[in-house]
Design a protein around this motif. Structure first.
Motif, PDB file in Angstrom:
ATOM      1  N   ALA A   1     -17.326  -4.292 -14.894  1.00 41.25           N
ATOM      2  CA  ALA A   1     -16.767  -6.309 -15.320  1.00 41.25           C
ATOM      3  C   ALA A   1     -18.423  -6.334 -15.152  1.00 41.25           C
ATOM      4  N   GLU A   2     -18.361  -8.362 -15.370  1.00 45.20           N
ATOM      5  CA  GLU A   2     -19.515  -8.756 -16.310  1.00 45.20           C
ATOM      6  C   GLU A   2     -20.531  -8.774 -15.409  1.00 45.20           C
ATOM      7  N   GLN A   3     -20.043  -8.589 -13.853  1.00 50.77           N
ATOM      8  CA  GLN A   3     -21.372  -8.588 -13.084  1.00 50.77           C
ATOM      9  C   GLN A   3     -21.142  -7.683 -12.264  1.00 50.77           C
ATOM     10  N   GLY A   4     -21.368  -6.427 -12.680  1.00 50.12           N
ATOM     11  CA  GLY A   4     -21.600  -4.726 -12.673  1.00 50.12           C
ATOM     12  C   GLY A   4     -20.255  -4.204 -12.954  1.00 50.12           C
ATOM     13  N   TRP A   5     -20.450  -3.177 -11.010  1.00 50.52           N
ATOM     14  CA  TRP A   5     -19.366  -2.343 -10.643  1.00 50.52           C
ATOM     15  C   TRP A   5     -18.263  -2.649 -10.105  1.00 50.52           C
ATOM     16  N   TYR A   6     -17.297  -2.844 -10.024  1.00 43.80           N
ATOM     17  CA  TYR A   6     -16.441  -2.580  -9.203  1.00 43.80           C
ATOM     18  C   TYR A   6     -15.661  -1.809  -8.501  1.00 43.80           C
ATOM     19  N   TYR A   7     -15.238  -1.415  -7.289  1.00 43.48           N
ATOM     20  CA  TYR A   7     -14.296   0.019  -7.075  1.00 43.48           C
ATOM     21  C   TYR A   7     -13.442  -1.061  -5.754  1.00 43.48           C
ATOM     22  N   ARG A   8     -11.699   0.427  -6.345  1.00 43.12           N
ATOM     23  CA  ARG A   8     -10.911  -0.379  -5.814  1.00 43.12           C
ATOM     24  C   ARG A   8     -10.345   1.209  -4.857  1.00 43.12           C
ATOM     25  N   LEU A   9      -9.811   0.601  -4.000  1.00 42.04           N
ATOM     26  CA  LEU A   9      -8.889   2.151  -2.891  1.00 42.04           C
ATOM     27  C   LEU A   9      -7.464   1.330  -3.178  1.00 42.04           C
ATOM     28  N   ASP A  10      -6.393   2.537  -3.696  1.00 45.20           N
ATOM     29  CA  ASP A  10      -5.087   2.338  -3.908  1.00 45.20           C
ATOM     30  C   ASP A  10      -4.599   3.738  -2.229  1.00 45.20           C
ATOM     31  N   THR A  11      -3.813   2.832  -1.625  1.00 45.56           N
ATOM     32  CA  THR A  11      -3.240   3.701  -0.619  1.00 45.56           C
ATOM     33  C   THR A  11      -1.041   3.387  -0.981  1.00 45.56           C
ATOM     34  N   LEU A  12      -1.286   4.625  -1.404  1.00 49.57           N
ATOM     35  CA  LEU A  12       0.209   4.032  -1.793  1.00 49.57           C
ATOM     36  C   LEU A  12       2.033   4.705  -0.645  1.00 49.57           C
ATOM     37  N   ASN A  13       1.799   3.880   0.437  1.00 51.83           N
ATOM     38  CA  ASN A  13       3.003   4.380   1.110  1.00 51.83           C
ATOM     39  C   ASN A  13       4.225   3.837   1.074  1.00 51.83           C
ATOM     40  N   VAL A  14       5.228   5.217   1.389  1.00 46.32           N
ATOM     41  CA  VAL A  14       6.579   4.711   0.398  1.00 46.32           C
ATOM     42  C   VAL A  14       7.502   5.200   1.909  1.00 46.32           C
ATOM     43  N   SER A  15       8.647   4.771   2.918  1.00 46.27           N
ATOM     44  CA  SER A  15       9.236   5.432   3.466  1.00 46.27           C
ATOM     45  C   SER A  15      10.935   5.850   2.845  1.00 46.27           C
TER      46      SER A  15
END
Length: 160
Positions: free
Chosen positions: A122-136
């Motif tokens: 991003a303009e401000q530098g790196w950013y990180y994301r963790l996605d956790t998908l839970n399915v029932s």
């Protein structure tokens, strides 16, 4: 389709990448109790470094977009595939898109937890994301994702 989907998405920057930040993030929940809703529905919980990782949630009726998750019911089973769109040049997830897990088949009353992480510029530098998908799949309680899942896929990678 008797399906409950829960996305838990965690966002952070390099400010909380070090040991102290990593320890704090590792203590964040991978799942939350489900709200009262009639399946199918998507419960999304977002936690951001900017907000002190306070959980904020929304609920949307119906299934998630097929651009995010493919859900296919066949012969009394639910096939689940986490969709990873072509990784943009400015993002690095460490994924080898040529090799990814196949769709996961769930029987009624089974659950899946699928995790994947990303790094974005991003303009401000790196950013990180963790996605956790839970399915029932099938009948469930509000606490269905608090218990260990029936199936687990971990596509997290070491991010630079």
């Amino acid at each position: 389709m008797d399906v409950a989907v829960q996305w838990v998405r965690t966002y952070w920057t390099s400010r909380s990448r070090g040991a102290r930040g990593a320890v704090r993030r590792s203590r964040l929940p991978e799942a939350f109790p489900l709200p009262e809703a009639v399946p199918p529905f998507v419960h999304e919980v977002r936690m951001s470094e900017r907000d002190g990782f306070v959980p904020r949630s929304t609920v949307v009726d119906g299934l998630p977009p097929r651009t995010e998750v493919e859900l296919t019911e066949v012969d009394g089973m639910l096939k689940v595939l986490l969709v990873v769109q072509r990784v943009p040049e400015w993002a690095s997830s460490g994924l080898d898109l040529a090799w990814r897990p196949a769709a996961v088949a769930l029987r009624p009353r089974q659950t899946l937890r699928w995790q994947i992480n990303h790094r974005f510029r991003a303009e401000q530098g790196w950013y990180y994301r963790l996605d956790t998908l839970n399915v029932s799949y099938g009948k469930n309680s509000a606490e269905v994702f608090i218990h260990p899942p029936t199936r687990r896929i971990d596509e997290r990678s070491q991010l630079p």
